[in-house]
Scaffold this motif. Structure first.
Motif, mmCIF file in Angstrom:
data_model
loop_
_atom_site.group_PDB
_atom_site.id
_atom_site.type_symbol
_atom_site.label_atom_id
_atom_site.label_comp_id
_atom_site.label_asym_id
_atom_site.label_seq_id
_atom_site.Cartn_x
_atom_site.Cartn_y
_atom_site.Cartn_z
ATOM 1 N N PRO A 120 5.643 5.041 -2.943
ATOM 2 C CA PRO A 120 4.721 6.019 -2.339
ATOM 3 C C PRO A 120 4.187 5.676 -0.949
ATOM 4 C CG PRO A 120 3.579 4.736 -4.013
ATOM 5 C CD PRO A 120 4.996 4.258 -4.025
ATOM 6 N N TRP A 122 0.426 -7.377 5.463
ATOM 7 C CA TRP A 122 1.738 -8.010 5.560
ATOM 8 C C TRP A 122 1.611 -9.416 6.119
ATOM 9 C CZ3 TRP A 122 6.377 -7.066 3.636
ATOM 10 C CH2 TRP A 122 6.596 -5.806 3.068
ATOM 11 N N THR A 147 8.596 1.639 0.770
ATOM 12 C CA THR A 147 9.278 2.670 -0.019
ATOM 13 C C THR A 147 8.207 3.607 -0.570
ATOM 14 O OG1 THR A 147 9.135 1.490 -2.137
ATOM 15 C CG2 THR A 147 11.059 1.016 -0.760
HETATM 16 S S1 B30 Z 1 7.496 -3.206 -0.487
HETATM 17 O O1 B30 Z 1 7.314 -4.596 -0.693
HETATM 18 O O2 B30 Z 1 6.701 -2.635 0.586
HETATM 19 N N1 B30 Z 1 9.012 -2.915 -0.176
HETATM 20 C C1 B30 Z 1 6.293 -1.062 -4.269
HETATM 21 C C2 B30 Z 1 6.019 -2.407 -4.114
HETATM 22 C C3 B30 Z 1 6.401 -3.068 -2.953
HETATM 23 C C4 B30 Z 1 7.058 -2.390 -1.948
HETATM 24 C C5 B30 Z 1 7.353 -1.049 -2.108
HETATM 25 C C6 B30 Z 1 6.952 -0.378 -3.276
HETATM 26 C C7 B30 Z 1 5.843 -0.376 -5.508
HETATM 27 O O3 B30 Z 1 5.166 -0.955 -6.319
HETATM 28 N N2 B30 Z 1 6.204 0.896 -5.701
HETATM 29 C C8 B30 Z 1 5.780 1.691 -6.834
HETATM 30 C C9 B30 Z 1 6.439 1.278 -8.065
HETATM 31 N N3 B30 Z 1 7.825 1.728 -8.181
HETATM 32 C C10 B30 Z 1 8.408 1.092 -9.314
HETATM 33 C C11 B30 Z 1 9.012 -0.159 -8.974
HETATM 34 O O4 B30 Z 1 8.355 -1.193 -9.078
HETATM 35 O O5 B30 Z 1 10.266 -0.192 -8.550
HETATM 36 C C12 B30 Z 1 7.975 3.132 -8.358
HETATM 37 C C13 B30 Z 1 9.079 3.708 -7.513
HETATM 38 O O6 B30 Z 1 10.012 3.015 -6.916
HETATM 39 O O7 B30 Z 1 9.101 4.932 -7.310
HETATM 40 CU CU1 B30 Z 1 11.015 1.491 -7.678
#
Ligand code: B30
Ligand code: ZN
Length: 257
Positions: A202, A209, A200
């Motif tokens: 950024p 992985w 997602t």
């Molecule tokens: S994932 O495991 O590749 N789906 C983040 C962590 C893990 C994955 C994707 C994104 C992440 O830390 N993103 C930045 C933080 N987020 C806040 C949050 O923790 O929930 C900011 C955001 O999206 O814009 Cu929602």
């Protein structure tokens, strides 16, 4: 204000490139794992992946608007396998479908699963997750495929809370200590590993992985309770997965023959 993104027609994965140009990168995730093309690496077995998870107290379970996320404290670490140094668990969350035939982000030989659990770790040489999130060796994420079956008693502690956090931004704490180890497949020695990205925004290209080959199961009721969570617009959260991206020049290694 943070850039808005989601999974709808108007703000879904095919629109993310507008605000996050890294989408055009060479190591994006998820990918389709072609099991026959993955390369057995004996060093992954010699230098065993070690999962040292402990009972986390006061875990915060929240509706982020795009998933259910559970924040860890500082009781759980991993090392070995493809990793150099220790990584500490920051949070876990899931991706799921509105129907049972889709939901996972990674696919295996073209097959999707009903959900995928992500346990997100950061390199412990950085002091905080916030510091690690944009470092090239900052993150390691476990991917666990989820299918529908018997009720998962470990997950029950979390799915039981969903009715309290229906709306985006709502959260609840787990009253009992919770060891995330109970969410892992019985056998964690068989996995695929590759260099990828956050799935997602950024979308940073700094994730090692580790996708386990063994699945876990939750009940249909448990999956439906996830589907009852609402996004910012008040619609049910679901199909919150990014479709597979090209593997390109990358190789997927596996720890098992
Ligand atoms: S994932 O495991 O590749 N789906 C983040 C962590 C893990 C994955 C994707 C994104 C992440 O830390 N993103 C930045 C933080 N987020 C806040 C949050 O923790 O929930 C900011 C955001 O999206 O814009 Cu929602
Ligand atoms: Zn995820």
């Amino acid at each position: 204000m943070a850039v808005q993104w989601g999974y709808a027609q108007s703000d879904g994965p095919h629109t993310w490139f507008k605000n996050f140009p890294v989408v055009a990168g060479k190591r994006q995730s998820p990918v389709n794992i072609v099991s026959k093309e993955s390369i057995y690496d004996a060093s992954l077995a010699t230098n065993r992946l070690t999962i040292s998870y402990g009972a986390e107290t006061n875990m915060l379970v929240k509706n982020s608007g795009h998933s259910i996320q559970v924040d860890a404290s500082d009781q759980s670490e991993i090392f070995g396998g493809p990793l150099s140094g220790k990584y500490r668990l920051q949070q876990f969350h899931l991706h799921w479908g509105t129907t049972d035939d889709v939901g996972s982000e990674h696919t295996v030989d073209g097959t999707s699963f009903s959900a995928e659990l992500h346990l997100v770790h950061y390199n412990f040489k950085y002091k905080t997750f916030a510091e690690a999130i944009n470092k090239s060796d900052g993150l390691a994420v476990f991917g666990v495929m989820v299918t529908i079956g018997k009720e998962h008693t470990g997950f029950k502690h979390i799915t039981d809370l969903t009715s309290n956090i229906r709306q985006t931004g709502q959260s609840n704490r787990l009253s009992e200590p919770f060891n995330p180890n109970c969410l892992l497949p019985d056998d964690t020695s068989s996995y695929w590993t590759y260099e990828g990205s956050l799935t997602t925004p950024p979308l940073h290209e700094n994730v090692t992985w580790i996708v386990f080959s063994k699945k876990i199961h939750i009940s249909r009721e448990q999956l439906d309770s996830l589907r009852s969570l609402q996004n910012e617009g008040g619609e049910p959260i679901g199909n919150n997965y990014r479709p597979p991206l090209p593997l390109g020049d990358r190789k997927i290694r596996c720890s098992f023959k």
